[in-house]
Design a protein around this motif. Structure first.
Motif, PDB file in Angstrom:
ATOM      1  N   VAL A   3       0.862  -1.174   0.000  1.00 24.94           N
ATOM      2  CA  VAL A   3       0.000   0.000   0.000  1.00 24.94           C
ATOM      3  C   VAL A   3       0.903   1.230   0.000  1.00 24.94           C
ATOM      4  CG1 VAL A   3      -1.759   1.268   1.281  1.00 24.94           C
ATOM      5  CG2 VAL A   3      -1.771  -1.237   1.299  1.00 24.94           C
ATOM      6  N   LEU A   4       0.596   2.172  -0.883  1.00 22.86           N
ATOM      7  CA  LEU A   4       1.330   3.435  -0.900  1.00 22.86           C
ATOM      8  C   LEU A   4       0.519   4.453  -0.099  1.00 22.86           C
ATOM      9  CD1 LEU A   4       2.341   3.441  -4.655  1.00 22.86           C
ATOM     10  CD2 LEU A   4       3.845   3.058  -2.692  1.00 22.86           C
ATOM     11  N   PRO A   5       0.956   4.771   1.114  1.00 19.76           N
ATOM     12  CA  PRO A   5       0.219   5.728   1.938  1.00 19.76           C
ATOM     13  C   PRO A   5       0.147   7.097   1.252  1.00 19.76           C
ATOM     14  CG  PRO A   5       1.833   4.531   3.255  1.00 19.76           C
ATOM     15  CD  PRO A   5       2.115   4.218   1.818  1.00 19.76           C
ATOM     16  N   VAL A  10       6.018  10.533   0.268  1.00 23.45           N
ATOM     17  CA  VAL A  10       6.611  11.161  -0.907  1.00 23.45           C
ATOM     18  C   VAL A  10       7.042  10.033  -1.838  1.00 23.45           C
ATOM     19  CG1 VAL A  10       8.490  12.600  -1.778  1.00 23.45           C
ATOM     20  CG2 VAL A  10       7.390  13.155   0.404  1.00 23.45           C
ATOM     21  N   LEU A  11       6.463  10.016  -3.026  1.00 23.67           N
ATOM     22  CA  LEU A  11       6.779   8.947  -3.973  1.00 23.67           C
ATOM     23  C   LEU A  11       8.097   9.242  -4.680  1.00 23.67           C
ATOM     24  CD1 LEU A  11       3.266   8.347  -5.548  1.00 23.67           C
ATOM     25  CD2 LEU A  11       4.368   7.102  -3.686  1.00 23.67           C
ATOM     26  N   PRO A  12       8.945   8.231  -4.826  1.00 24.98           N
ATOM     27  CA  PRO A  12      10.228   8.435  -5.500  1.00 24.98           C
ATOM     28  C   PRO A  12      10.089   8.545  -7.016  1.00 24.98           C
ATOM     29  CG  PRO A  12       9.974   6.144  -4.878  1.00 24.98           C
ATOM     30  CD  PRO A  12       8.790   6.874  -4.319  1.00 24.98           C
ATOM     31  N   LEU A  70       8.970   2.125  -6.157  1.00 21.93           N
ATOM     32  CA  LEU A  70       7.708   2.222  -5.417  1.00 21.93           C
ATOM     33  C   LEU A  70       7.651   1.217  -4.270  1.00 21.93           C
ATOM     34  CD1 LEU A  70       5.295   2.800  -8.416  1.00 21.93           C
ATOM     35  CD2 LEU A  70       5.976   4.476  -6.668  1.00 21.93           C
ATOM     36  N   TRP A  71       8.182   0.002  -4.488  1.00 16.54           N
ATOM     37  CA  TRP A  71       8.214  -0.987  -3.402  1.00 16.54           C
ATOM     38  C   TRP A  71       9.045  -0.479  -2.230  1.00 16.54           C
ATOM     39  CZ3 TRP A  71       4.750  -4.255  -2.528  1.00 16.54           C
ATOM     40  CH2 TRP A  71       4.134  -4.972  -3.547  1.00 16.54           C
ATOM     41  N   ASP A  72      10.054   0.353  -2.499  1.00 14.88           N
ATOM     42  CA  ASP A  72      10.902   0.879  -1.423  1.00 14.88           C
ATOM     43  C   ASP A  72      10.104   1.682  -0.402  1.00 14.88           C
ATOM     44  OD1 ASP A  72      13.216  -0.276  -2.443  1.00 14.88           O
ATOM     45  OD2 ASP A  72      13.867   1.554  -3.474  1.00 14.88           O
ATOM     46  N   VAL A  73       8.997   2.304  -0.813  1.00 12.98           N
ATOM     47  CA  VAL A  73       8.215   3.139   0.107  1.00 12.98           C
ATOM     48  C   VAL A  73       6.841   2.542   0.430  1.00 12.98           C
ATOM     49  CG1 VAL A  73       9.404   5.256  -0.562  1.00 12.98           C
ATOM     50  CG2 VAL A  73       7.304   4.596  -1.765  1.00 12.98           C
ATOM     51  N   ALA A  74       6.528   1.397  -0.127  1.00  6.73           N
ATOM     52  CA  ALA A  74       5.224   0.767   0.113  1.00  6.73           C
ATOM     53  C   ALA A  74       5.174   0.128   1.495  1.00  6.73           C
ATOM     54  CB  ALA A  74       4.944  -0.298  -0.951  1.00  6.73           C
ATOM     55  N   ALA A  75       4.007   0.196   2.109  1.00  5.22           N
ATOM     56  CA  ALA A  75       3.771  -0.511   3.372  1.00  5.22           C
ATOM     57  C   ALA A  75       3.367  -1.940   3.019  1.00  5.22           C
ATOM     58  CB  ALA A  75       2.671   0.177   4.169  1.00  5.22           C
TER      59      ALA A  75
END
Length: 80
Positions: A8-10, A14-16, A57-62
């Motif tokens: 999940v992208l909260p 901040v999206l990379p 995107l996976w780097d910042v996904a919950a």
């Protein structure tokens, strides 16, 4: 399911990277969803580009417990 990964992208993250369209990667094929059609990309460089975007995107996904906690918090604040 062992072959499925859910993240999940909260909204406050901040999206990379961003894309202006959706896409799906399946093996060595990317299906890019644009306004009027789908574009199929099989060129290795194109596939590598979309894999790199996805990795960022996976780097910042919950994921896992973090994703469950986030979704439970959203569910309690959703209008019924």
């Amino acid at each position: 399911m062992a072959h499925v990964r859910l993240g999940v992208l909260p909204l406050d993250t901040v999206l990379p990277t961003i894309t202006m369209h959706g896409y799906t990667i399946l093996d060595d094929t990317v299906t890019i969803e644009v306004n009027h059609t789908d574009v199929i990309a099989t060129d290795p460089d194109d596939v590598a580009l979309y894999r790199a975007l996805t990795d960022r995107l996976w780097d910042v996904a919950a994921e896992g417990d973090d994703a469950r906690t986030l979704l439970a918090r959203v569910a309690t604040h959703a209008p019924h």
